[in-house]
Design a protein around this motif. Structure first.
Motif, PDB file in Angstrom:
ATOM      1  N   SER A  38       0.849  -1.189   0.000  1.00 18.72           N
ATOM      2  CA  SER A  38       0.000   0.000   0.000  1.00 18.72           C
ATOM      3  C   SER A  38       0.883   1.236   0.000  1.00 18.72           C
ATOM      4  O   SER A  38       1.733   1.391   0.866  1.00 18.72           O
ATOM      5  N   ARG A  39       0.685   2.117  -0.975  1.00 20.61           N
ATOM      6  CA  ARG A  39       1.499   3.310  -1.099  1.00 20.61           C
ATOM      7  C   ARG A  39       0.607   4.498  -1.410  1.00 20.61           C
ATOM      8  O   ARG A  39      -0.384   4.369  -2.117  1.00 20.61           O
ATOM      9  N   GLY A  40       0.970   5.651  -0.902  1.00 24.02           N
ATOM     10  CA  GLY A  40       0.159   6.818  -1.186  1.00 24.02           C
ATOM     11  C   GLY A  40       0.692   8.056  -0.518  1.00 24.02           C
ATOM     12  O   GLY A  40       1.832   8.091  -0.041  1.00 24.02           O
ATOM     13  N   ARG A  41      -0.140   9.105  -0.500  1.00 25.82           N
ATOM     14  CA  ARG A  41       0.241  10.388   0.074  1.00 25.82           C
ATOM     15  C   ARG A  41      -0.710  10.756   1.210  1.00 25.82           C
ATOM     16  O   ARG A  41      -1.919  10.606   1.073  1.00 25.82           O
ATOM     17  N   PHE A  42      -0.137  11.241   2.281  1.00 23.02           N
ATOM     18  CA  PHE A  42      -0.911  11.604   3.457  1.00 23.02           C
ATOM     19  C   PHE A  42      -0.852  13.117   3.636  1.00 23.02           C
ATOM     20  O   PHE A  42       0.213  13.680   3.911  1.00 23.02           O
ATOM     21  N   PRO A  43      -1.977  13.815   3.481  1.00 21.67           N
ATOM     22  CA  PRO A  43      -1.982  15.266   3.674  1.00 21.67           C
ATOM     23  C   PRO A  43      -1.934  15.601   5.161  1.00 21.67           C
ATOM     24  O   PRO A  43      -2.801  15.196   5.927  1.00 21.67           O
ATOM     25  N   SER A  44      -0.913  16.329   5.575  1.00 22.75           N
ATOM     26  CA  SER A  44      -0.685  16.573   6.999  1.00 22.75           C
ATOM     27  C   SER A  44      -0.769  18.051   7.331  1.00 22.75           C
ATOM     28  O   SER A  44      -0.352  18.914   6.550  1.00 22.75           O
ATOM     29  N   LEU A  45      -1.298  18.334   8.519  1.00 24.31           N
ATOM     30  CA  LEU A  45      -1.273  19.689   9.057  1.00 24.31           C
ATOM     31  C   LEU A  45       0.074  19.998   9.700  1.00 24.31           C
ATOM     32  O   LEU A  45       0.328  21.137  10.071  1.00 24.31           O
ATOM     33  N   LYS A  46       0.922  18.998   9.839  1.00 21.68           N
ATOM     34  CA  LYS A  46       2.216  19.161  10.511  1.00 21.68           C
ATOM     35  C   LYS A  46       3.388  19.030   9.551  1.00 21.68           C
ATOM     36  O   LYS A  46       4.529  18.850   9.986  1.00 21.68           O
ATOM     37  N   ALA A  47       3.128  19.088   8.262  1.00 19.88           N
ATOM     38  CA  ALA A  47       4.175  18.997   7.256  1.00 19.88           C
ATOM     39  C   ALA A  47       3.829  19.946   6.111  1.00 19.88           C
ATOM     40  O   ALA A  47       2.655  20.170   5.819  1.00 19.88           O
ATOM     41  N   PRO A  48       4.838  20.521   5.452  1.00 21.37           N
ATOM     42  CA  PRO A  48       4.569  21.509   4.404  1.00 21.37           C
ATOM     43  C   PRO A  48       3.990  20.910   3.131  1.00 21.37           C
ATOM     44  O   PRO A  48       3.402  21.624   2.327  1.00 21.37           O
ATOM     45  N   VAL A  49       4.179  19.610   2.922  1.00 21.23           N
ATOM     46  CA  VAL A  49       3.604  18.937   1.752  1.00 21.23           C
ATOM     47  C   VAL A  49       3.038  17.599   2.202  1.00 21.23           C
ATOM     48  O   VAL A  49       3.337  17.119   3.299  1.00 21.23           O
ATOM     49  N   ALA A  50       2.219  16.985   1.335  1.00 20.92           N
ATOM     50  CA  ALA A  50       1.701  15.651   1.633  1.00 20.92           C
ATOM     51  C   ALA A  50       2.863  14.671   1.761  1.00 20.92           C
ATOM     52  O   ALA A  50       3.790  14.687   0.958  1.00 20.92           O
ATOM     53  N   GLN A  51       2.811  13.823   2.780  1.00 28.28           N
ATOM     54  CA  GLN A  51       3.894  12.885   3.065  1.00 28.28           C
ATOM     55  C   GLN A  51       3.600  11.519   2.453  1.00 28.28           C
ATOM     56  O   GLN A  51       2.481  11.023   2.531  1.00 28.28           O
ATOM     57  N   CYS A  52       4.609  10.911   1.838  1.00 33.88           N
ATOM     58  CA  CYS A  52       4.427   9.635   1.149  1.00 33.88           C
ATOM     59  C   CYS A  52       4.644   8.467   2.106  1.00 33.88           C
ATOM     60  O   CYS A  52       5.638   8.433   2.833  1.00 33.88           O
ATOM     61  N   TYR A  53       3.721   7.535   2.075  1.00 34.05           N
ATOM     62  CA  TYR A  53       3.858   6.313   2.868  1.00 34.05           C
ATOM     63  C   TYR A  53       3.968   5.125   1.926  1.00 34.05           C
ATOM     64  O   TYR A  53       3.512   5.169   0.779  1.00 34.05           O
ATOM     65  N   GLU A  54       4.594   4.056   2.409  1.00 32.74           N
ATOM     66  CA  GLU A  54       4.845   2.885   1.583  1.00 32.74           C
ATOM     67  C   GLU A  54       4.289   1.601   2.191  1.00 32.74           C
ATOM     68  O   GLU A  54       4.627   0.507   1.748  1.00 32.74           O
ATOM     69  N   SER A  55       3.450   1.739   3.215  1.00 28.73           N
ATOM     70  CA  SER A  55       2.792   0.580   3.809  1.00 28.73           C
ATOM     71  C   SER A  55       1.636   1.083   4.663  1.00 28.73           C
ATOM     72  O   SER A  55       1.578   2.264   5.037  1.00 28.73           O
ATOM     73  N   GLN A  56       0.725   0.181   4.994  1.00 22.20           N
ATOM     74  CA  GLN A  56      -0.375   0.549   5.887  1.00 22.20           C
ATOM     75  C   GLN A  56       0.141   0.897   7.276  1.00 22.20           C
ATOM     76  O   GLN A  56      -0.445   1.730   7.973  1.00 22.20           O
ATOM     77  N   LEU A  57       1.242   0.263   7.697  1.00 21.73           N
ATOM     78  CA  LEU A  57       1.808   0.587   9.003  1.00 21.73           C
ATOM     79  C   LEU A  57       2.365   2.002   9.016  1.00 21.73           C
ATOM     80  O   LEU A  57       2.193   2.737  10.001  1.00 21.73           O
ATOM     81  N   GLU A  58       3.033   2.419   7.936  1.00 19.21           N
ATOM     82  CA  GLU A  58       3.523   3.796   7.864  1.00 19.21           C
ATOM     83  C   GLU A  58       2.363   4.782   7.879  1.00 19.21           C
ATOM     84  O   GLU A  58       2.437   5.840   8.521  1.00 19.21           O
ATOM     85  N   LEU A  59       1.288   4.455   7.169  1.00 18.45           N
ATOM     86  CA  LEU A  59       0.109   5.327   7.177  1.00 18.45           C
ATOM     87  C   LEU A  59      -0.444   5.458   8.591  1.00 18.45           C
ATOM     88  O   LEU A  59      -0.789   6.564   9.037  1.00 18.45           O
ATOM     89  N   ALA A  60      -0.527   4.349   9.315  1.00 24.90           N
ATOM     90  CA  ALA A  60      -0.991   4.406  10.707  1.00 24.90           C
ATOM     91  C   ALA A  60      -0.038   5.231  11.564  1.00 24.90           C
ATOM     92  O   ALA A  60      -0.483   5.980  12.451  1.00 24.90           O
ATOM     93  N   ALA A  61       1.273   5.124  11.308  1.00 23.84           N
ATOM     94  CA  ALA A  61       2.246   5.924  12.048  1.00 23.84           C
ATOM     95  C   ALA A  61       2.051   7.413  11.763  1.00 23.84           C
ATOM     96  O   ALA A  61       2.127   8.247  12.677  1.00 23.84           O
ATOM     97  N   PHE A  62       1.784   7.764  10.501  1.00 26.01           N
ATOM     98  CA  PHE A  62       1.513   9.161  10.157  1.00 26.01           C
ATOM     99  C   PHE A  62       0.295   9.676  10.926  1.00 26.01           C
ATOM    100  O   PHE A  62       0.279  10.812  11.421  1.00 26.01           O
ATOM    101  N   ARG A  63      -0.731   8.852  10.999  1.00 24.85           N
ATOM    102  CA  ARG A  63      -1.939   9.270  11.719  1.00 24.85           C
ATOM    103  C   ARG A  63      -1.649   9.473  13.207  1.00 24.85           C
ATOM    104  O   ARG A  63      -2.141  10.423  13.821  1.00 24.85           O
ATOM    105  N   LEU A  64      -0.847   8.565  13.782  1.00 26.75           N
ATOM    106  CA  LEU A  64      -0.486   8.713  15.192  1.00 26.75           C
ATOM    107  C   LEU A  64       0.270  10.021  15.421  1.00 26.75           C
ATOM    108  O   LEU A  64      -0.012  10.763  16.372  1.00 26.75           O
TER     109      LEU A  64
END
Length: 236
Positions: A38-64
């Motif tokens: 699973s790969r994609g971009r996570f739009p964050s309020l704490k980063a200047p651009v959308a952050q790229c994740y490369e697994s569902q675990l990374e996406l969950a880490a971004f959310r945390l």
């Protein structure tokens, strides 16, 4: 504030990340969405651009990290380090995280079972050793920290989608990557029944506690935590 050690190569930092030495773009080329991961971009309020994740675990880490009040800024694939191996190997960590008190951490996101794989464990031990020589500890966010039970993945998702302001994904960039759909304002009918500010505050507090616990561990304590989880799984 702990600055990143010498020997790191950063992409050109801009906007809010520049004051912390964080890169706006990834230090290595991210893979496309082809394949099973699973790969994609996570739009964050704490980063200047959308952050790229490369697994569902990374996406969950971004959310945390997005939910944890103690996190000021985070960025994915922040820098690259050449390992003192033959032939030379370049290592790119998953995250750089800046806390509210200004302390910066380099963070690797790993499932506990993957970390305990002998080849992975040897590589990560070498990376951790190099960090210590540079005066900094490599920290780990394991799956047991991010989503200790399967239900936690849904809790993090709901808290981000229904508890935080709308976040826009810039269009036209990285067209091969999937986008996490956070650009639509959720309606009350979409939100879990009874979900409110108190629920969000409780989730954010738990995120902070789990993050604090993970960032307080050095490498060997992280390995011990992974092995303890493995042993619990065997006993169960």
């Amino acid at each position: 504030m702990h600055n990143f050690p010498p020997g790191w190569r950063f992409a050109t930092p801009v906007d809010t990340a520049s004051s912390h030495g964080l890169a706006l773009s990834a230090a290595r080329r991210l893979v496309s969405r082809s394949g099973a991961r699973s790969r994609g971009r996570f739009p964050s309020l704490k980063a200047p651009v959308a952050q790229c994740y490369e697994s569902q675990l990374e996406l969950a880490a971004f959310r945390l990290l997005e939910l944890a009040p103690s996190v000021r800024v985070f960025t994915s694939q922040p820098a690259q380090l050449r390992l003192s191996t033959r032939p030379a190997v370049r290592y790119t960590p998953d995250l750089a995280v800046v806390l509210a008190d200004g302390v910066q951490h380099i963070v690797e996101v790993k499932p506990a079972r993957v970390l305990l794989n002998p080849s992975v464990l040897d590589r990560m031990r070498e990376v951790a050793r190099l960090y210590r020589e540079l005066g900094q500890e490599l920290r780990f966010l394991l799956d047991i920290d991010i989503i200790p039970t399967p239900q936690h993945a849904g809790v993090l998702r709901d808290a981000v989608h229904f508890g935080l302001p709308k976040r826009e994904v810039p269009r036209g960039a990285d067209p091969e990557l999937e986008e996490e759909d956070c650009s639509q304002e959720p309606t009350e009918s979409q939100a879990p029944s009874g979900y409110g500010a108190a629920d969000l505050d409780a989730v954010r507090l738990k995120c902070d506690r789990r993050l604090e616990s993970a960032l307080s561990r050095d490498f060997e304590r992280t390995v011990a935590a992974a092995r303890a989880e493995q042993w619990e799984g065997v006993r169960a």
